[in-house]
Design an enzyme around this catalytic site. Structure first.
Site, PDB file in Angstrom:
ATOM      1  N   THR A   1       0.847  -1.185   0.000  1.00  0.00           N
ATOM      2  CA  THR A   1       0.000   0.000   0.000  1.00  0.00           C
ATOM      3  C   THR A   1       0.889   1.244   0.000  1.00  0.00           C
ATOM      4  O   THR A   1       2.078   1.162   0.270  1.00  0.00           O
ATOM      5  CB  THR A   1      -0.846  -0.071   1.282  1.00  0.00           C
ATOM      6  OG1 THR A   1      -1.697  -1.190   1.191  1.00  0.00           O
ATOM      7  CG2 THR A   1      -1.647   1.174   1.539  1.00  0.00           C
TER       8      THR A   1
ATOM      9  N   VAL B   1     -12.268  -6.350   1.311  1.00  0.00           N
ATOM     10  CA  VAL B   1     -11.776  -5.029   1.712  1.00  0.00           C
ATOM     11  C   VAL B   1     -10.796  -5.221   2.862  1.00  0.00           C
ATOM     12  O   VAL B   1     -11.088  -5.938   3.823  1.00  0.00           O
ATOM     13  CB  VAL B   1     -12.928  -4.104   2.156  1.00  0.00           C
ATOM     14  CG1 VAL B   1     -12.376  -2.782   2.679  1.00  0.00           C
ATOM     15  CG2 VAL B   1     -13.886  -3.853   0.996  1.00  0.00           C
TER      16      VAL B   1
ATOM     17  N   THR C   1       0.657  -0.359   6.251  1.00  0.00           N
ATOM     18  CA  THR C   1       0.819  -1.160   5.050  1.00  0.00           C
ATOM     19  C   THR C   1       1.143  -2.588   5.447  1.00  0.00           C
ATOM     20  O   THR C   1       1.878  -2.814   6.403  1.00  0.00           O
ATOM     21  CB  THR C   1       1.936  -0.614   4.139  1.00  0.00           C
ATOM     22  OG1 THR C   1       2.118  -1.508   3.032  1.00  0.00           O
ATOM     23  CG2 THR C   1       3.253  -0.453   4.883  1.00  0.00           C
TER      24      THR C   1
ATOM     25  N   GLY D   1      -3.621  -6.781   5.502  1.00  0.00           N
ATOM     26  CA  GLY D   1      -4.699  -5.973   6.052  1.00  0.00           C
ATOM     27  C   GLY D   1      -5.571  -6.638   7.079  1.00  0.00           C
ATOM     28  O   GLY D   1      -6.054  -5.981   8.017  1.00  0.00           O
TER      29      GLY D   1
END
Length: 329
Positions: free
Chosen positions: A194, A223, A244, A247
């Site tokens: 990310t 997500v 980052t 997730g």
């Protein structure tokens, strides 16, 4: 002789104090993962160094021109979204179905205003959509088609989903398709980094922003933490944080907010807080990195992977860029 030695000692102490109190005004990351010297050639190093440097320069210019921290982090993240080197915007990873689904979030510390979008496919710069949600709606998080409709109404630039595809990422996706036909806990596909930024403006206010393409080969509209306030992004009057990594583990630990909480309630320093959060993530089986910037200009760029693309700029304009685990954090 004694007086001479005392003067030398005083000069050394002043120099050390100056280093300890270097005030940073912006910090960025371009993802954490298997970033190692033996896997990176000089041309790649140069390209990543230039991209991180440009993001920091844009953030610095915004701050020095008197703009709020919010505009500084947006400028930095847009630069990273527009670069094909990172997993955000152009160059984002590809889902199992062959598309790009992008997430982004932003938060300001002065009033805890926040905005985020998840699963957008046609917004050129998702961080701008997140900013629009924060400033021009009564909501915090919009997703999918609704987020795209809102972005269109806000006059943001929209593109075809293929705008985000690069030949290199298409090849990685094709290789992943051959290797695995399903996503499971035992057979996770490649995870890429990310991007994010945190800035401190001349009024002492903090903002943080994060943007990502998520996880390669993700399915079922998955997500991660990046658009979730408190997991991927958080900003207060104490500290701003952008995360980052894997997730799911940042969601489980509410990682970004936990950095703030450890500083506020346990009186931890920023480096101590980030290290503790990453340690908790590692215990659970996750990995990644965290960047953080405090109200008094202290910075942490910690990670528990071999490397992380990262950099910071001080109030005098001095820029530092690092990639590997044996470099400053």
């Amino acid at each position: 002789m004694r007086l001479f030695l005392q003067l030398i000692f005083l000069m050394i102490m002043v120099g050390v104090a100056g280093q300890e109190h270097k005030k940073y005004v912006a910090v960025v990351h371009g993802g954490a993962g298997w970033i190692q010297r033996e896997n990176t050639n000089k041309d790649q190093e140069t390209a990543y160094h230039q991209a991180i440097t440009q993001a920091l320069q844009l953030a610095y210019q915004a701050i020095k021109s008197g703009k709020p921290a919010e505009e500084a982090v947006v400028a930095a993240v847009i630069a990273l979204e527009n670069s094909p080197l990172f997993n955000a915007g152009v160059g984002a990873v590809i889902t199992y179905d062959g598309t790009h689904q992008l997430d982004a979030s932003i938060m300001t510390g002065k009033n805890r205003a926040a905005g985020a979008v998840a699963g957008v496919m046609t917004v050129k710069n998702p961080v701008l959509a997140a900013q629009a949600v924060m400033n021009n709606s009564s909501h915090v998080l919009l997703s999918g088609r609704g987020a795209e409709q809102f972005a269109t109404q806000q006059g943001l630039e929209m593109v075809e989903n293929t705008h985000f595809t690069t030949p290199a990422m298409k090849q990685k996706w094709e290789n992943s398709k051959k290797e695995s036909s399903s996503l499971s806990k035992q057979d996770l596909p490649e995870k890429l980094g990310t991007v994010g930024a945190v800035a401190l403006d001349s009024d002492g206010h903090i903002a943080a922003a994060t943007s990502t393409g998520g996880m390669m080969m993700k399915r079922w509209d998955r997500v991660g933490d990046s658009p979730i306030i408190g997991a991927g992004t958080y900003a207060s009057d104490i500290v701003g944080v952008s995360s980052t990594g894997w997730g799911e583990f940042y969601l489980k630990t509410v990682a970004a907010y936990d950095v703030h909480a450890r500083m506020q309630y346990a009186n931890a320093g920023v480096q101590e807080a980030c290290a503790a959060v990453l340690s908790e993530i590692k215990k659970l089986g996750g990995n990644g990195g965290i960047i953080a910037l405090t109200h008094d200009g202290k910075v942490s760029m910690d990670f528990n992977t071999p490397g992380m693309f990262r950099g910071a700029v001080a109030e005098n304009g001095e820029i530092e860029v690092y990639f590997y685990g044996d470099e400053p954090r």
